[in-house]
Write a protein that holds these residues in place. Sequence first.
Motif, short mmCIF file in Angstrom:
data_model
loop_
_atom_site.label_atom_id
_atom_site.label_comp_id
_atom_site.label_asym_id
_atom_site.label_seq_id
_atom_site.Cartn_x
_atom_site.Cartn_y
_atom_site.Cartn_z
N THR A 18 0.83 -1.20 0.00
CA THR A 18 0.00 0.00 0.00
C THR A 18 0.87 1.25 0.00
N LYS A 19 1.93 1.24 0.82
CA LYS A 19 2.81 2.39 0.90
C LYS A 19 3.53 2.61 -0.42
N GLN A 20 3.97 1.53 -1.05
CA GLN A 20 4.68 1.64 -2.32
C GLN A 20 3.77 2.17 -3.42
N ASN A 21 2.49 1.85 -3.34
CA ASN A 21 1.54 2.29 -4.37
C ASN A 21 1.07 3.72 -4.17
N GLY A 22 1.43 4.33 -3.05
CA GLY A 22 1.01 5.70 -2.79
C GLY A 22 1.65 6.68 -3.75
N LYS A 23 0.99 7.80 -3.94
CA LYS A 23 1.49 8.82 -4.86
C LYS A 23 1.70 10.14 -4.13
N ARG A 24 2.58 10.95 -4.69
CA ARG A 24 2.81 12.31 -4.20
C ARG A 24 1.95 13.25 -5.04
N ILE A 25 0.91 13.79 -4.40
CA ILE A 25 -0.11 14.55 -5.11
C ILE A 25 -0.08 16.01 -4.70
N GLY A 26 0.04 16.90 -5.68
CA GLY A 26 -0.09 18.33 -5.43
C GLY A 26 -1.53 18.76 -5.58
N LEU A 27 -1.96 19.69 -4.74
CA LEU A 27 -3.32 20.24 -4.82
C LEU A 27 -3.22 21.75 -4.97
N LEU A 28 -3.80 22.26 -6.05
CA LEU A 28 -3.85 23.71 -6.27
C LEU A 28 -5.30 24.13 -6.22
N GLY A 29 -5.69 24.73 -5.10
CA GLY A 29 -7.07 25.14 -4.93
C GLY A 29 -7.31 26.56 -5.39
N GLY A 30 -8.57 26.88 -5.61
CA GLY A 30 -8.92 28.24 -6.02
C GLY A 30 -10.30 28.29 -6.63
N THR A 31 -10.74 29.49 -6.92
CA THR A 31 -12.04 29.65 -7.57
C THR A 31 -11.92 29.38 -9.07
N PHE A 32 -10.75 29.69 -9.64
CA PHE A 32 -10.49 29.49 -11.07
C PHE A 32 -11.61 30.14 -11.91
N ASN A 33 -11.67 31.45 -11.76
CA ASN A 33 -12.78 32.22 -12.34
C ASN A 33 -12.29 33.33 -13.27
N PRO A 34 -11.58 32.96 -14.39
CA PRO A 34 -11.32 31.61 -14.90
C PRO A 34 -9.89 31.16 -14.58
N LYS A 111 -9.27 16.17 5.22
CA LYS A 111 -9.71 15.05 6.05
C LYS A 111 -10.40 14.01 5.17
N GLN A 112 -11.24 14.48 4.25
CA GLN A 112 -11.94 13.58 3.33
C GLN A 112 -10.97 12.85 2.42
N LEU A 113 -10.04 13.59 1.82
CA LEU A 113 -9.11 12.98 0.85
C LEU A 113 -8.15 11.99 1.52
N THR A 114 -7.66 12.33 2.70
CA THR A 114 -6.72 11.42 3.37
C THR A 114 -7.42 10.17 3.88
N GLN A 115 -8.72 10.28 4.18
CA GLN A 115 -9.47 9.09 4.56
C GLN A 115 -9.73 8.19 3.35
N GLN A 116 -9.99 8.82 2.22
CA GLN A 116 -10.26 8.06 1.00
C GLN A 116 -8.98 7.46 0.41
N HIS A 117 -7.86 8.18 0.55
CA HIS A 117 -6.60 7.73 -0.04
C HIS A 117 -5.47 7.85 0.99
N PRO A 118 -5.47 7.03 2.03
CA PRO A 118 -4.44 7.14 3.08
C PRO A 118 -3.04 6.82 2.56
N GLU A 119 -2.96 6.18 1.40
CA GLU A 119 -1.64 5.82 0.85
C GLU A 119 -0.95 7.02 0.20
N ASN A 120 -1.69 8.07 -0.13
CA ASN A 120 -1.10 9.22 -0.83
C ASN A 120 -0.50 10.23 0.13
N GLN A 121 0.47 10.97 -0.39
CA GLN A 121 1.04 12.09 0.35
C GLN A 121 0.64 13.37 -0.39
#
Length: 210
Positions: A18-34, A111-121
Amino acid sequence: MSNVMNHVETLTQTKTITKQNGKRIGLLGGTFNPIHNGHLIIAEQVRDQLGLDKVYFMPDANPPHVDKKFAIDAKDRVAMINCAIRDNPKFAIEMAEIMRGGVSYSYDTMKQLTQQHPENQYYFIIGGDMVNYLPKWYRIDDLIKLVSFVGVKRDGYTPASKYPVIWVDVPFIDISSSLIRSKMRQHQSIKYLVPAAVEHYIKENHLYGK
């Protein structure tokens, strides 16, 4: 005893896989308008410099700001993000906040994302100007346990915080969503400020005209 040992070995192997299959994920939040080319440059530079597997653009439903920004319908903002990232397999869209609706708090999302994908960083990408506001973020002391913050250096802002922040140098591109909206209202060109597909979508759907 042998069965117990086999069970323990299986659990250990499963945890390692599970740990090996985890991914390093970047999150860029915003309104994106546009969404605009500045967003894309930041996402690509952070992805490359930190060796991330992918960067997800995460549009919010309602930003929890005191001065709330006017945002067009979420379906149009999401459609423009998809137009902008469709030729980059390292980019994707995260719909958690749009699907949840209401005010978007980063703690609830992580909290939602880490519960759904605990293997990801996860790496939460924010502008250097926003780092100063971290002490005011909702449940920030709990949030920093769920995600690593990445600060994009900006002129005029000292790259420092009492919270752990990974600082990244990104070419300063002075493009903003408000600039795009203003130019559209004044019937001025937005060519090269946004991807061609986004420009086409804006004009085809008569967005930001008034």
